[in-house]
Scaffold this motif. Structure first.
Motif, PDB file in Angstrom:
ATOM      1  N   GLN A  53       0.764  -0.997   0.193  1.00 29.00           N
ATOM      2  CA  GLN A  53      -0.323   0.303  -0.182  1.00 29.00           C
ATOM      3  C   GLN A  53       0.463   1.146   0.381  1.00 29.00           C
ATOM      4  N   PRO A  84      -4.536   4.413   3.239  1.00 30.88           N
ATOM      5  CA  PRO A  84      -3.963   4.958   2.191  1.00 30.88           C
ATOM      6  C   PRO A  84      -3.696   6.350   1.821  1.00 30.88           C
ATOM      7  N   HIS A  93      -6.698   2.250  -1.587  1.00 32.33           N
ATOM      8  CA  HIS A  93      -6.306   0.779  -2.172  1.00 32.33           C
ATOM      9  C   HIS A  93      -5.612   0.110  -1.162  1.00 32.33           C
ATOM     10  N   VAL A  94      -5.208  -1.071  -0.915  1.00 35.02           N
ATOM     11  CA  VAL A  94      -4.059  -1.535  -0.419  1.00 35.02           C
ATOM     12  C   VAL A  94      -4.004  -2.980  -1.595  1.00 35.02           C
ATOM     13  N   ARG A 110      -8.076  -6.582  -4.404  1.00 36.11           N
ATOM     14  CA  ARG A 110      -7.406  -5.378  -3.967  1.00 36.11           C
ATOM     15  C   ARG A 110      -8.489  -4.922  -2.369  1.00 36.11           C
TER      16      ARG A 110
END
Length: 163
Positions: A53, A84, A93-94, A110
């Motif tokens: 991230q 983030p 998003h990660v 995601r």
């Protein structure tokens, strides 16, 4: 001569999950928890979840943002981090990679944040996912935790992206 693809071997947990790296920010305000399950809803006890991230400013840095967590007997994993910042017109998003037995390649998906509805609606990557599958990419608030369960196949399968 090339070596053929192989599934993850029996030393997976020993070799890759020996040092927990799930606290990107040890006292971070965001706790992500979930389970990795198979198509029948059964836990995958020997999977590994990796995340990547941006930082709070929306920058990817070599010294921040990567974590790894093996799953327990119930398929559970967790991370402690921060939200983030948005990156290049994308919602916060990660990036999530799932490694598990039987997979020749990791599964890429995601995690989007539920309190970012406006940004999520404008995100070009999320918009590329069929509307009926988008909810599988948005974490669910559960008390002070964000729940993100990953279903590898079957009804309610998490939306995955091609690598």
């Amino acid at each position: 001569m090339t070596t053929p693809s192989q599934t993850v071997g029996p030393y997976y947990e020993i070799g890759l999950c020996d040092r927990p790296l799930h606290e990107l920010v040890p006292d971070g305000p965001v706790r992500i928890e979930g389970r990795v399950v198979d198509g029948a809803g059964e836990p995958v006890p020997d999977a590994m979840v990796e995340i990547w991230q941006a930082d709070a400013a929306g920058e990817y840095r070599p010294d921040f943002g990567w974590g790894r967590c093996g799953t327990d007997d119930e398929g559970r994993y967790s991370f402690r981090t921060i939200t983030p910042g948005p990156v290049a017109g994308q919602a916060p998003h990660v990036v999530v990679l799932v490694f598990a037995r039987g997979l020749l390649r990791p599964a890429l998906t995601r995690l989007y944040f539920p309190d970012e509805a406006e940004a999520n609606a404008a995100d070009p990557v999320l918009a590329s996912v069929p509307e009926s599958e988008r909810s599988t990419l948005v974490a669910i608030p559960d008390g002070d935790v964000l729940r993100f369960d990953i279903r590898l196949q079957g009804d309610g399968q998490t939306a995955f992206f091609a690598l």
